[in-house]
Motif scaffolding. Sequence first.
Motif, PDB file in Angstrom:
ATOM      1  N   UNK A 149       0.816  -1.213   0.000  1.00 34.30           N
ATOM      2  CA  UNK A 149       0.000   0.000   0.000  1.00 34.30           C
ATOM      3  C   UNK A 149       0.851   1.265   0.000  1.00 34.30           C
ATOM      4  N   UNK A 150       2.151   1.133   0.260  1.00 30.12           N
ATOM      5  CA  UNK A 150       3.039   2.297   0.230  1.00 30.12           C
ATOM      6  C   UNK A 150       3.638   2.517  -1.157  1.00 30.12           C
ATOM      7  N   UNK A 151       3.450   1.556  -2.073  1.00 27.24           N
ATOM      8  CA  UNK A 151       4.044   1.674  -3.404  1.00 27.24           C
ATOM      9  C   UNK A 151       3.319   2.743  -4.217  1.00 27.24           C
ATOM     10  N   UNK A 152       4.044   3.472  -5.073  1.00 27.37           N
ATOM     11  CA  UNK A 152       3.412   4.529  -5.883  1.00 27.37           C
ATOM     12  C   UNK A 152       2.345   3.936  -6.806  1.00 27.37           C
ATOM     13  N   UNK A 153       1.147   4.491  -6.815  1.00 29.35           N
ATOM     14  CA  UNK A 153       0.089   3.965  -7.689  1.00 29.35           C
ATOM     15  C   UNK A 153       0.347   4.299  -9.141  1.00 29.35           C
ATOM     16  N   UNK A 154      -0.171   3.457 -10.019  1.00 31.21           N
ATOM     17  CA  UNK A 154       0.022   3.654 -11.461  1.00 31.21           C
ATOM     18  C   UNK A 154      -0.881   4.740 -12.025  1.00 31.21           C
ATOM     19  N   UNK A 155      -2.075   4.866 -11.468  1.00 33.53           N
ATOM     20  CA  UNK A 155      -3.044   5.818 -12.001  1.00 33.53           C
ATOM     21  C   UNK A 155      -4.056   6.166 -10.920  1.00 33.53           C
ATOM     22  N   UNK A 156      -5.071   6.936 -11.296  1.00 24.07           N
ATOM     23  CA  UNK A 156      -6.075   7.391 -10.334  1.00 24.07           C
ATOM     24  C   UNK A 156      -6.843   6.213  -9.737  1.00 24.07           C
ATOM     25  N   UNK A 157      -7.207   5.248 -10.581  1.00 23.68           N
ATOM     26  CA  UNK A 157      -7.954   4.094 -10.082  1.00 23.68           C
ATOM     27  C   UNK A 157      -7.122   3.304  -9.078  1.00 23.68           C
ATOM     28  N   UNK A 158      -5.822   3.156  -9.331  1.00 31.93           N
ATOM     29  CA  UNK A 158      -4.948   2.439  -8.408  1.00 31.93           C
ATOM     30  C   UNK A 158      -4.818   3.188  -7.088  1.00 31.93           C
ATOM     31  N   UNK A 161      -7.959   2.555  -5.196  1.00 31.79           N
ATOM     32  CA  UNK A 161      -8.001   1.180  -4.706  1.00 31.79           C
ATOM     33  C   UNK A 161      -7.108   1.003  -3.483  1.00 31.79           C
ATOM     34  N   UNK A 162      -5.907   1.593  -3.526  1.00 32.27           N
ATOM     35  CA  UNK A 162      -5.015   1.486  -2.380  1.00 32.27           C
ATOM     36  C   UNK A 162      -5.615   2.162  -1.148  1.00 32.27           C
ATOM     37  N   UNK A 163      -6.257   3.309  -1.358  1.00 31.95           N
ATOM     38  CA  UNK A 163      -6.879   4.016  -0.235  1.00 31.95           C
ATOM     39  C   UNK A 163      -8.031   3.200   0.362  1.00 31.95           C
ATOM     40  N   UNK A 164      -8.813   2.561  -0.497  1.00 38.52           N
ATOM     41  CA  UNK A 164      -9.932   1.745  -0.024  1.00 38.52           C
ATOM     42  C   UNK A 164      -9.442   0.565   0.794  1.00 38.52           C
ATOM     43  N   UNK A 165      -8.443  -0.137   0.273  1.00 39.90           N
ATOM     44  CA  UNK A 165      -7.902  -1.282   1.003  1.00 39.90           C
ATOM     45  C   UNK A 165      -7.242  -0.820   2.302  1.00 39.90           C
ATOM     46  N   UNK A 215      -2.219   5.854   6.637  1.00 42.92           N
ATOM     47  CA  UNK A 215      -2.271   7.314   6.503  1.00 42.92           C
ATOM     48  C   UNK A 215      -1.816   7.798   5.132  1.00 42.92           C
ATOM     49  N   UNK A 216      -0.642   7.385   4.615  1.00 40.43           N
ATOM     50  CA  UNK A 216      -0.203   7.923   3.316  1.00 40.43           C
ATOM     51  C   UNK A 216      -1.176   7.679   2.168  1.00 40.43           C
ATOM     52  N   UNK A 217      -1.686   6.433   1.956  1.00 39.86           N
ATOM     53  CA  UNK A 217      -2.612   6.258   0.829  1.00 39.86           C
ATOM     54  C   UNK A 217      -3.925   6.994   1.013  1.00 39.86           C
ATOM     55  N   UNK A 218      -4.412   7.084   2.250  1.00 37.24           N
ATOM     56  CA  UNK A 218      -5.668   7.801   2.470  1.00 37.24           C
ATOM     57  C   UNK A 218      -5.471   9.304   2.311  1.00 37.24           C
ATOM     58  N   UNK A 219      -4.337   9.815   2.785  1.00 31.37           N
ATOM     59  CA  UNK A 219      -4.053  11.244   2.611  1.00 31.37           C
ATOM     60  C   UNK A 219      -3.898  11.576   1.121  1.00 31.37           C
ATOM     61  N   UNK A 220      -3.180  10.716   0.401  1.00 34.46           N
ATOM     62  CA  UNK A 220      -2.956  10.955  -1.027  1.00 34.46           C
ATOM     63  C   UNK A 220      -4.270  10.959  -1.794  1.00 34.46           C
TER      64      UNK A 220
END
Length: 315
Positions: A149-158, A161-165, A215-220
Amino acid sequence: MGQIQYITACMTQMDSLWLSNPTQAYGDWQVREAAGADGRPFSARSIVQHQAMFEHFRRHLLARGTTIASFGTADVDAFWQTHNGRTYSQATRMRYVKLLDRLCRHLVFTGVRQDNPAAALLSAERWPDQEPTPQFLTEAVDARLQAYLQSPPDDLASLRSQAIVAAFLGTGITAAEARAARCADLWPDATPPYLVVRAHGLRDARTVHLASFAVPPLRAWSTRRAALAIEGELLFTLTPEGLPITDMSFGRIVSEILNAIGATNVETSPRTLRNTFCRRQLLAGQPRDEVSQMLGLASNRTCDRIFATIHQPTI
Protein backbone atom coordinates in the motif's frame (compact mmCIF):
# COMPACT_ATOMS: atom_id res chain seq x y z
CA MET A 1 -54.59 -4.10 -24.83
CA GLY A 2 -56.46 -6.12 -22.20
CA GLN A 3 -55.08 -6.79 -18.73
CA ILE A 4 -54.23 -10.43 -19.50
CA GLN A 5 -52.46 -9.42 -22.73
CA TYR A 6 -50.54 -6.72 -20.85
CA ILE A 7 -49.40 -9.15 -18.14
CA THR A 8 -48.39 -11.70 -20.80
CA ALA A 9 -46.39 -9.05 -22.69
CA CYS A 10 -44.60 -8.02 -19.48
CA MET A 11 -43.74 -11.63 -18.66
CA THR A 12 -42.41 -12.19 -22.18
CA GLN A 13 -40.27 -9.07 -21.93
CA MET A 14 -38.95 -10.19 -18.54
CA ASP A 15 -38.13 -13.68 -19.86
CA SER A 16 -36.14 -12.24 -22.77
CA LEU A 17 -34.32 -9.94 -20.35
CA TRP A 18 -32.82 -13.00 -18.64
CA LEU A 19 -31.02 -13.69 -21.92
CA SER A 20 -30.12 -10.14 -22.96
CA ASN A 21 -29.37 -8.57 -19.58
CA PRO A 22 -29.40 -11.19 -16.79
CA THR A 23 -27.97 -8.75 -14.23
CA GLN A 24 -30.92 -6.40 -14.66
CA ALA A 25 -33.38 -9.30 -14.78
CA TYR A 26 -32.04 -10.72 -11.53
CA GLY A 27 -32.17 -7.34 -9.82
CA ASP A 28 -35.77 -6.77 -10.94
CA TRP A 29 -36.80 -10.25 -9.83
CA GLN A 30 -35.16 -9.86 -6.42
CA VAL A 31 -37.01 -6.64 -5.72
CA ARG A 32 -40.39 -7.71 -7.11
CA GLU A 33 -40.80 -11.39 -6.37
CA ALA A 34 -37.94 -13.29 -4.74
CA ALA A 35 -38.47 -14.46 -1.17
CA GLY A 36 -36.85 -16.73 1.38
CA ALA A 37 -37.97 -20.16 2.53
CA ASP A 38 -40.44 -18.54 4.93
CA GLY A 39 -42.11 -16.67 2.07
CA ARG A 40 -41.00 -13.27 3.35
CA PRO A 41 -39.24 -10.80 1.02
CA PHE A 42 -35.49 -10.49 1.48
CA SER A 43 -34.08 -7.51 3.36
CA ALA A 44 -32.35 -4.74 1.42
CA ARG A 45 -28.98 -5.96 2.72
CA SER A 46 -29.68 -9.54 1.61
CA ILE A 47 -30.72 -8.33 -1.82
CA VAL A 48 -27.40 -6.50 -2.24
CA GLN A 49 -25.49 -9.62 -1.14
CA HIS A 50 -27.51 -11.86 -3.47
CA GLN A 51 -26.97 -9.55 -6.43
CA ALA A 52 -23.20 -9.53 -5.80
CA MET A 53 -23.17 -13.34 -5.61
CA PHE A 54 -25.26 -13.67 -8.76
CA GLU A 55 -23.00 -11.27 -10.66
CA HIS A 56 -19.91 -13.21 -9.59
CA PHE A 57 -21.45 -16.46 -10.83
CA ARG A 58 -22.69 -14.83 -14.05
CA ARG A 59 -19.19 -13.62 -14.88
CA HIS A 60 -17.91 -17.15 -14.27
CA LEU A 61 -20.45 -18.46 -16.78
CA LEU A 62 -19.50 -15.75 -19.27
CA ALA A 63 -15.86 -16.81 -19.05
CA ARG A 64 -16.91 -20.41 -19.73
CA GLY A 65 -19.00 -19.44 -22.72
CA THR A 66 -22.35 -20.41 -21.26
CA THR A 67 -25.40 -18.56 -19.93
CA ILE A 68 -27.92 -18.48 -17.10
CA ALA A 69 -30.30 -20.39 -19.36
CA SER A 70 -27.92 -23.23 -20.20
CA PHE A 71 -25.39 -23.82 -17.40
CA GLY A 72 -25.17 -27.24 -15.77
CA THR A 73 -23.65 -28.97 -12.76
CA ALA A 74 -20.23 -29.07 -14.44
CA ASP A 75 -20.25 -25.26 -14.54
CA VAL A 76 -21.07 -25.11 -10.83
CA ASP A 77 -18.31 -27.61 -10.05
CA ALA A 78 -15.90 -25.45 -12.03
CA PHE A 79 -17.04 -22.43 -10.01
CA TRP A 80 -15.84 -24.11 -6.80
CA GLN A 81 -12.40 -24.49 -8.43
CA THR A 82 -11.97 -20.81 -9.30
CA HIS A 83 -9.56 -18.65 -7.32
CA ASN A 84 -12.30 -17.30 -5.05
CA GLY A 85 -14.31 -20.52 -5.06
CA ARG A 86 -11.48 -22.47 -3.44
CA THR A 87 -11.58 -20.12 -0.44
CA TYR A 88 -15.34 -20.42 0.16
CA SER A 89 -16.41 -21.81 3.49
CA GLN A 90 -19.01 -24.55 3.72
CA ALA A 91 -21.59 -21.93 4.68
CA THR A 92 -20.75 -19.76 1.66
CA ARG A 93 -21.03 -22.72 -0.70
CA MET A 94 -24.41 -23.56 0.81
CA ARG A 95 -25.60 -19.98 0.28
CA TYR A 96 -24.58 -20.16 -3.38
CA VAL A 97 -26.36 -23.49 -3.89
CA LYS A 98 -29.56 -22.15 -2.30
CA LEU A 99 -29.35 -19.02 -4.45
CA LEU A 100 -28.89 -21.06 -7.64
CA ASP A 101 -31.67 -23.47 -6.71
CA ARG A 102 -34.06 -20.59 -6.05
CA LEU A 103 -33.04 -18.94 -9.33
CA CYS A 104 -33.32 -22.09 -11.44
CA ARG A 105 -36.74 -22.97 -10.02
CA HIS A 106 -37.94 -19.54 -11.09
CA LEU A 107 -36.41 -19.88 -14.56
CA VAL A 108 -37.98 -23.31 -15.05
CA PHE A 109 -41.34 -21.91 -13.96
CA THR A 110 -41.09 -19.06 -16.47
CA GLY A 111 -39.85 -21.30 -19.28
CA VAL A 112 -36.35 -19.80 -19.56
CA ARG A 113 -34.78 -23.10 -18.47
CA GLN A 114 -35.77 -26.73 -18.86
CA ASP A 115 -34.04 -28.06 -15.73
CA ASN A 116 -32.65 -27.15 -12.34
CA PRO A 117 -29.04 -28.36 -12.02
CA ALA A 118 -28.77 -26.91 -8.51
CA ALA A 119 -31.48 -29.20 -7.09
CA ALA A 120 -29.16 -32.20 -6.84
CA LEU A 121 -26.47 -30.06 -5.20
CA LEU A 122 -28.73 -29.26 -2.26
CA SER A 123 -28.47 -32.83 -1.01
CA ALA A 124 -24.66 -32.75 -1.31
CA GLU A 125 -24.14 -29.48 0.57
CA ARG A 126 -24.85 -29.02 4.28
CA TRP A 127 -24.80 -26.08 6.64
CA PRO A 128 -21.70 -26.41 8.85
CA ASP A 129 -22.21 -27.93 12.30
CA GLN A 130 -19.93 -25.26 13.72
CA GLU A 131 -19.30 -21.65 12.81
CA PRO A 132 -16.57 -21.43 10.16
CA THR A 133 -13.17 -20.14 11.18
CA PRO A 134 -13.00 -16.41 10.42
CA GLN A 135 -10.98 -15.54 7.33
CA PHE A 136 -7.93 -13.35 7.97
CA LEU A 137 -4.47 -12.59 6.64
CA THR A 138 -1.53 -14.10 8.49
CA GLU A 139 0.93 -11.69 10.08
CA ALA A 140 3.36 -12.17 7.18
CA VAL A 141 0.73 -11.49 4.51
CA ASP A 142 -0.63 -8.57 6.52
CA ALA A 143 2.86 -7.03 6.57
CA ARG A 144 3.26 -7.67 2.84
CA LEU A 145 -0.02 -5.93 2.10
CA GLN A 146 0.88 -2.96 4.30
CA ALA A 147 4.14 -2.58 2.35
CA TYR A 148 2.30 -2.86 -0.98
CA LEU A 149 0.00 0.00 0.00
CA GLN A 150 3.04 2.30 0.23
CA SER A 151 4.04 1.67 -3.40
CA PRO A 152 3.41 4.53 -5.88
CA PRO A 153 0.09 3.96 -7.69
CA ASP A 154 0.02 3.65 -11.46
CA ASP A 155 -3.04 5.82 -12.00
CA LEU A 156 -6.08 7.39 -10.33
CA ALA A 157 -7.95 4.09 -10.08
CA SER A 158 -4.95 2.44 -8.41
CA LEU A 159 -4.66 5.33 -5.96
CA ARG A 160 -8.32 4.97 -5.03
CA SER A 161 -8.00 1.18 -4.71
CA GLN A 162 -5.02 1.49 -2.38
CA ALA A 163 -6.88 4.02 -0.23
CA ILE A 164 -9.93 1.74 -0.02
CA VAL A 165 -7.90 -1.28 1.00
CA ALA A 166 -5.96 0.88 3.48
CA ALA A 167 -9.27 1.97 5.02
CA PHE A 168 -10.46 -1.61 5.51
CA LEU A 169 -7.09 -2.91 6.73
CA GLY A 170 -6.19 0.13 8.82
CA THR A 171 -9.52 0.90 10.53
CA GLY A 172 -11.56 -2.32 10.48
CA ILE A 173 -14.64 -0.62 9.05
CA THR A 174 -17.31 -2.58 7.19
CA ALA A 175 -18.14 -2.22 3.51
CA ALA A 176 -21.34 -0.36 4.42
CA GLU A 177 -19.36 2.07 6.57
CA ALA A 178 -16.84 2.64 3.79
CA ARG A 179 -19.68 3.35 1.34
CA ALA A 180 -21.14 5.94 3.71
CA ALA A 181 -17.82 7.60 4.67
CA ARG A 182 -17.60 11.26 3.74
CA CYS A 183 -14.59 13.42 3.01
CA ALA A 184 -15.21 15.39 6.20
CA ASP A 185 -14.96 12.18 8.25
CA LEU A 186 -11.30 11.58 7.38
CA TRP A 187 -8.62 13.42 9.35
CA PRO A 188 -5.24 12.11 8.12
CA ASP A 189 -3.27 15.13 9.43
CA ALA A 190 -4.67 15.11 12.95
CA THR A 191 -2.60 13.91 15.91
CA PRO A 192 -3.28 11.03 15.90
CA PRO A 193 -4.96 10.63 12.46
CA TYR A 194 -8.49 9.27 12.65
CA LEU A 195 -11.70 8.43 10.81
CA VAL A 196 -15.16 9.27 12.11
CA VAL A 197 -17.60 6.41 11.51
CA ARG A 198 -21.11 7.77 11.55
CA ALA A 199 -23.96 6.16 13.46
CA HIS A 200 -26.01 3.69 11.45
CA GLY A 201 -28.60 1.10 12.35
CA LEU A 202 -28.01 0.03 15.94
CA ARG A 203 -24.38 1.17 15.92
CA ASP A 204 -23.39 4.44 17.54
CA ALA A 205 -20.94 6.83 15.96
CA ARG A 206 -17.31 6.10 16.78
CA THR A 207 -13.84 7.42 16.10
CA VAL A 208 -11.18 5.00 14.85
CA HIS A 209 -7.50 5.92 14.83
CA LEU A 210 -5.78 5.19 11.52
CA ALA A 211 -2.98 2.65 11.50
CA SER A 212 0.23 4.40 10.45
CA PHE A 213 0.52 2.45 7.18
CA ALA A 214 -2.99 3.59 6.18
CA VAL A 215 -2.27 7.31 6.50
CA PRO A 216 -0.20 7.92 3.32
CA PRO A 217 -2.61 6.26 0.83
CA LEU A 218 -5.67 7.80 2.47
CA ARG A 219 -4.05 11.24 2.61
CA ALA A 220 -2.96 10.96 -1.03
CA TRP A 221 -6.46 9.96 -2.15
CA SER A 222 -8.11 12.71 -0.11
CA THR A 223 -5.78 15.33 -1.62
CA ARG A 224 -6.25 14.05 -5.17
CA ARG A 225 -10.01 13.79 -4.77
CA ALA A 226 -10.20 17.43 -3.66
CA ALA A 227 -8.04 18.54 -6.59
CA LEU A 228 -10.30 16.75 -9.07
CA ALA A 229 -13.41 18.40 -7.58
CA ILE A 230 -15.33 15.12 -7.61
CA GLU A 231 -19.01 15.75 -7.01
CA GLY A 232 -20.73 14.95 -3.72
CA GLU A 233 -19.42 14.39 -0.21
CA LEU A 234 -18.65 10.66 -0.31
CA LEU A 235 -15.02 9.78 0.36
CA PHE A 236 -15.01 6.91 -2.14
CA THR A 237 -16.92 7.20 -5.40
CA LEU A 238 -17.12 5.10 -8.53
CA THR A 239 -17.10 8.02 -10.98
CA PRO A 240 -16.16 11.73 -11.03
CA GLU A 241 -19.89 12.43 -10.86
CA GLY A 242 -19.93 11.03 -7.33
CA LEU A 243 -21.63 7.69 -8.05
CA PRO A 244 -21.40 5.57 -4.86
CA ILE A 245 -19.24 2.46 -4.87
CA THR A 246 -21.07 -0.87 -4.57
CA ASP A 247 -20.20 -3.91 -2.48
CA MET A 248 -19.38 -5.69 -5.72
CA SER A 249 -16.80 -3.04 -6.63
CA PHE A 250 -15.30 -3.16 -3.15
CA GLY A 251 -14.96 -6.93 -3.46
CA ARG A 252 -13.29 -6.63 -6.86
CA ILE A 253 -10.84 -4.01 -5.59
CA VAL A 254 -9.83 -6.09 -2.56
CA SER A 255 -9.51 -9.20 -4.73
CA GLU A 256 -7.26 -7.46 -7.27
CA ILE A 257 -4.87 -6.16 -4.63
CA LEU A 258 -4.71 -9.41 -2.69
CA ASN A 259 -4.02 -11.25 -5.94
CA ALA A 260 -1.25 -8.74 -6.68
CA ILE A 261 0.59 -9.69 -3.47
CA GLY A 262 -0.01 -13.41 -3.98
CA ALA A 263 -2.63 -13.91 -1.25
CA THR A 264 -4.44 -16.78 -2.95
CA ASN A 265 -5.55 -18.99 -0.05
CA VAL A 266 -8.01 -16.66 1.64
CA GLU A 267 -11.42 -15.19 0.90
CA THR A 268 -10.72 -11.92 -0.91
CA SER A 269 -13.29 -9.64 0.70
CA PRO A 270 -13.45 -6.50 2.86
CA ARG A 271 -14.53 -8.72 5.77
CA THR A 272 -11.19 -10.57 5.61
CA LEU A 273 -9.39 -7.24 5.99
CA ARG A 274 -11.68 -6.24 8.86
CA ASN A 275 -10.91 -9.54 10.59
CA THR A 276 -7.19 -8.97 9.99
CA PHE A 277 -7.44 -5.54 11.64
CA CYS A 278 -9.20 -7.16 14.61
CA ARG A 279 -6.62 -9.92 14.90
CA ARG A 280 -3.73 -7.44 14.69
CA GLN A 281 -5.14 -5.51 17.67
CA LEU A 282 -5.57 -8.71 19.68
CA LEU A 283 -2.03 -9.84 18.83
CA ALA A 284 -0.82 -6.47 20.13
CA GLY A 285 -2.47 -7.20 23.47
CA GLN A 286 -5.49 -4.89 23.14
CA PRO A 287 -8.37 -5.97 25.44
CA ARG A 288 -11.27 -7.58 23.60
CA ASP A 289 -13.72 -4.99 24.95
CA GLU A 290 -11.68 -2.19 23.37
CA VAL A 291 -11.25 -4.00 20.07
CA SER A 292 -14.99 -4.67 19.89
CA GLN A 293 -15.58 -0.94 20.40
CA MET A 294 -13.15 -0.17 17.57
CA LEU A 295 -15.22 -2.44 15.33
CA GLY A 296 -18.50 -0.90 16.47
CA LEU A 297 -19.69 -4.17 18.02
CA ALA A 298 -21.90 -4.46 21.08
CA SER A 299 -20.51 -7.86 22.12
CA ASN A 300 -17.15 -9.63 22.11
CA ARG A 301 -18.40 -12.60 20.06
CA THR A 302 -16.44 -11.67 16.92
CA CYS A 303 -13.29 -10.90 18.92
CA ASP A 304 -13.61 -14.19 20.79
CA ARG A 305 -13.81 -16.16 17.53
CA ILE A 306 -10.80 -14.37 16.09
CA PHE A 307 -8.86 -14.59 19.36
CA ALA A 308 -9.30 -18.36 19.20
CA THR A 309 -7.28 -18.43 15.96
CA ILE A 310 -4.20 -16.84 17.50
CA HIS A 311 -2.99 -20.03 19.14
CA GLN A 312 -3.96 -22.24 16.22
CA PRO A 313 -1.40 -23.14 13.55
CA THR A 314 -1.87 -21.16 10.32
CA ILE A 315 -0.96 -22.30 6.82
